[in-house]
Design a protein around this motif. Structure first.
Motif, mmCIF file in Angstrom:
data_model
loop_
_atom_site.group_PDB
_atom_site.id
_atom_site.type_symbol
_atom_site.label_atom_id
_atom_site.label_comp_id
_atom_site.label_asym_id
_atom_site.label_seq_id
_atom_site.Cartn_x
_atom_site.Cartn_y
_atom_site.Cartn_z
ATOM 1 N N ALA A 1 3.198 -1.774 -9.034
ATOM 2 C CA ALA A 1 2.838 -0.396 -8.706
ATOM 3 C C ALA A 1 3.423 0.583 -9.719
ATOM 4 C CB ALA A 1 3.326 -0.050 -7.295
ATOM 5 N N ILE B 1 5.113 4.530 -14.839
ATOM 6 C CA ILE B 1 6.563 4.748 -14.836
ATOM 7 C C ILE B 1 7.126 4.406 -16.217
ATOM 8 C CG2 ILE B 1 8.763 3.868 -13.910
ATOM 9 C CD1 ILE B 1 7.321 5.704 -11.974
ATOM 10 N N THR C 1 5.566 5.724 -6.086
ATOM 11 C CA THR C 1 5.897 5.724 -7.516
ATOM 12 C C THR C 1 5.089 6.740 -8.317
ATOM 13 O OG1 THR C 1 4.295 3.915 -7.823
ATOM 14 C CG2 THR C 1 6.600 3.295 -7.521
ATOM 15 N N ARG C 2 4.241 7.495 -7.671
ATOM 16 C CA ARG C 2 3.275 8.337 -8.373
ATOM 17 C C ARG C 2 3.905 9.458 -9.197
ATOM 18 N NH1 ARG C 2 -1.722 9.779 -4.838
ATOM 19 N NH2 ARG C 2 -1.943 7.519 -5.161
ATOM 20 N N ASN C 3 4.930 10.102 -8.698
ATOM 21 C CA ASN C 3 5.448 11.306 -9.354
ATOM 22 C C ASN C 3 6.856 11.150 -9.924
ATOM 23 O OD1 ASN C 3 3.107 12.926 -8.737
ATOM 24 N ND2 ASN C 3 3.828 12.953 -6.609
ATOM 25 N N SER C 4 7.226 9.943 -10.303
ATOM 26 C CA SER C 4 8.562 9.704 -10.843
ATOM 27 C C SER C 4 8.489 9.258 -12.295
ATOM 28 C CB SER C 4 9.291 8.638 -10.013
ATOM 29 O OG SER C 4 9.505 9.083 -8.687
ATOM 30 N N ALA D 1 2.304 2.532 -4.220
ATOM 31 C CA ALA D 1 1.579 3.308 -5.229
ATOM 32 C C ALA D 1 1.870 4.796 -5.065
ATOM 33 C CB ALA D 1 0.080 3.049 -5.123
ATOM 34 N N LEU D 2 1.819 5.283 -3.840
ATOM 35 C CA LEU D 2 2.103 6.695 -3.576
ATOM 36 C C LEU D 2 3.555 7.019 -3.900
ATOM 37 C CD1 LEU D 2 1.166 9.413 -2.468
ATOM 38 C CD2 LEU D 2 1.806 8.623 -0.173
ATOM 39 N N GLN E 1 1.463 0.407 -12.970
ATOM 40 C CA GLN E 1 0.141 1.020 -12.816
ATOM 41 C C GLN E 1 0.215 2.541 -12.768
ATOM 42 O OE1 GLN E 1 -1.478 -0.853 -9.308
ATOM 43 N NE2 GLN E 1 -1.484 -2.895 -10.248
ATOM 44 N N GLN E 2 1.331 3.065 -12.253
ATOM 45 C CA GLN E 2 1.493 4.511 -12.153
ATOM 46 C C GLN E 2 2.105 5.125 -13.413
ATOM 47 O OE1 GLN E 2 0.335 6.477 -9.791
ATOM 48 N NE2 GLN E 2 -0.492 4.749 -8.637
ATOM 49 N N GLU F 1 0.821 -1.218 0.000
ATOM 50 C CA GLU F 1 0.000 0.000 0.000
ATOM 51 C C GLU F 1 0.853 1.266 0.000
ATOM 52 O OE1 GLU F 1 0.602 -1.142 4.364
ATOM 53 O OE2 GLU F 1 0.230 -2.170 2.453
ATOM 54 N N THR F 2 2.144 1.154 0.378
ATOM 55 C CA THR F 2 3.016 2.341 0.383
ATOM 56 C C THR F 2 3.665 2.578 -0.976
ATOM 57 O OG1 THR F 2 5.035 1.131 1.040
ATOM 58 C CG2 THR F 2 3.561 1.855 2.803
#
Length: 299
Positions: free
Chosen positions: A100, A106, A65-68, A62-63, A103-104, A59-60
């Motif tokens: 993750a 990357i 990897t969100r902005n990279s 997804a957040l 899904q984000q 759960e940690t």
């Protein structure tokens, strides 16, 4: 470029992180415990953003990897593999990270595995190869680094190699050649893998040092550098096989690595290093640094 590093508190991951920062990239380090980690201050002082997260807590991720744009993963539970680490970190954790990241959205994922010549069955082997395969099947650009045996690990007292006190453990006959590589050079390749343009979506780089040497060759190099005789202690292949047959995941993994080491691992690393503009450290240079350190202690 915005880059997320997982494993930034380790030697290779830390080296990649600092190299990226020096090149002007925005680097975030996913660290268990976040700013409370004992190595967090050094990263923060270097200009790295530190965020809390854990490969065993999907759960940690997804957040994180969100902005990279790019993810670099050097993380491993070895050598302690505490709390079922080979399964929870090296296997399940890295697979969750790959999921993750994909899904984000990357763009590129750099994964530090180990030599493609190592194929002895073990939990670490399972983790490395399954993570490689999952990454290659993803939508992301994949760069997989497969380094040979690290000088800093295999030329250390932890594995019975302590020429400074006149002793060296030899696994098997000691005659098979290995393309020993410095962890610092693996960090150099990590920088390149995160920033270099490659012609294909998936790239696998087999990494080795400037020349293959046998364990016995290495002993002679250290004897010359330290100007002292080194007594060898040979561990027969049968003992390594017995350890490899262990039901304990960590012992089985150590046995597998030692068996692979005894068989040798020759990688043509010089050409790849030249192509990437990397100057490879030699075993002779490494032995010389140990010799100078020993002289300093005596002095």
């Amino acid at each position: 470029m915005s880059i997320l590093v997982i494993g930034a508190t380790g030697f290779v991951g830390g080296g990649v992180t600092l190299r990226l920062v020096k090149r002007g990239h925005r680097v975030t380090a996913l660290v268990r415990g976040g700013g409370n980690h004992e190595k967090a201050n050094a990263l923060l002082s270097a200009g790295v953003e530190v965020i809390g997260g854990d490969l065993t807590r999907p759960e940690t991720l997804a957040l994180a990897t969100r902005n990279s744009d790019t993810v670099v993963c050097t993380a491993t539970s070895m050598p302690s593999a505490a709390d079922d680490g080979l399964r929870r970190v090296d296997h399940d954790g890295v697979l969750a990270l790959i999921d993750a990241a994909e899904q984000q959205g990357i763009r590129r994922f750099v994964y530090v595995s180990y030599s493609g010549n190592i194929r002895e069955d073990s939990p670490l082997e399972t983790a490395k190869r399954e993570c490689e395969n999952r990454l290659l099947a993803s939508k992301m650009e994949a760069v997989i680094l497969r380094p040979s045996f690290f000088m800093e690990v295999w030329f250390s007292p932890a594995l019975g190699f302590d020429p400074a006190v006149g002793s060296a453990r030899i696994y098997g006959s000691g005659e098979a050649k290995v393309s020993y590589i410095s962890a610092a050079n693996v960090a150099d390749f990590g920088l390149a893998a995160a920033t270099r343009k490659y012609s294909s979506k998936s790239t696998i780089l087999e990494l080795g040092g400037p020349e293959p040497l046998s364990q016995l060759d290495v002993v002679r190099i250290f004897e010359q550098a330290l100007n002292k005789k080194v007594k060898t202690d040979q561990v027969p292949v049968e003992a390594l096989q017995a350890q490899h047959n262990s039901s304990d995941p960590l012992q089985k993994t150590f046995g597998a690595l030692m068996l692979a080491y005894s068989k040798g691992d020759v990688v043509d690393g010089a050409g790849l290093a030249q192509e990437h503009g990397i100057s490879l450290h030699s075993v002779t240079e490494f032995a010389s640094s140990i010799g100078k350190a020993a002289e300093g202690i005596v002095a």
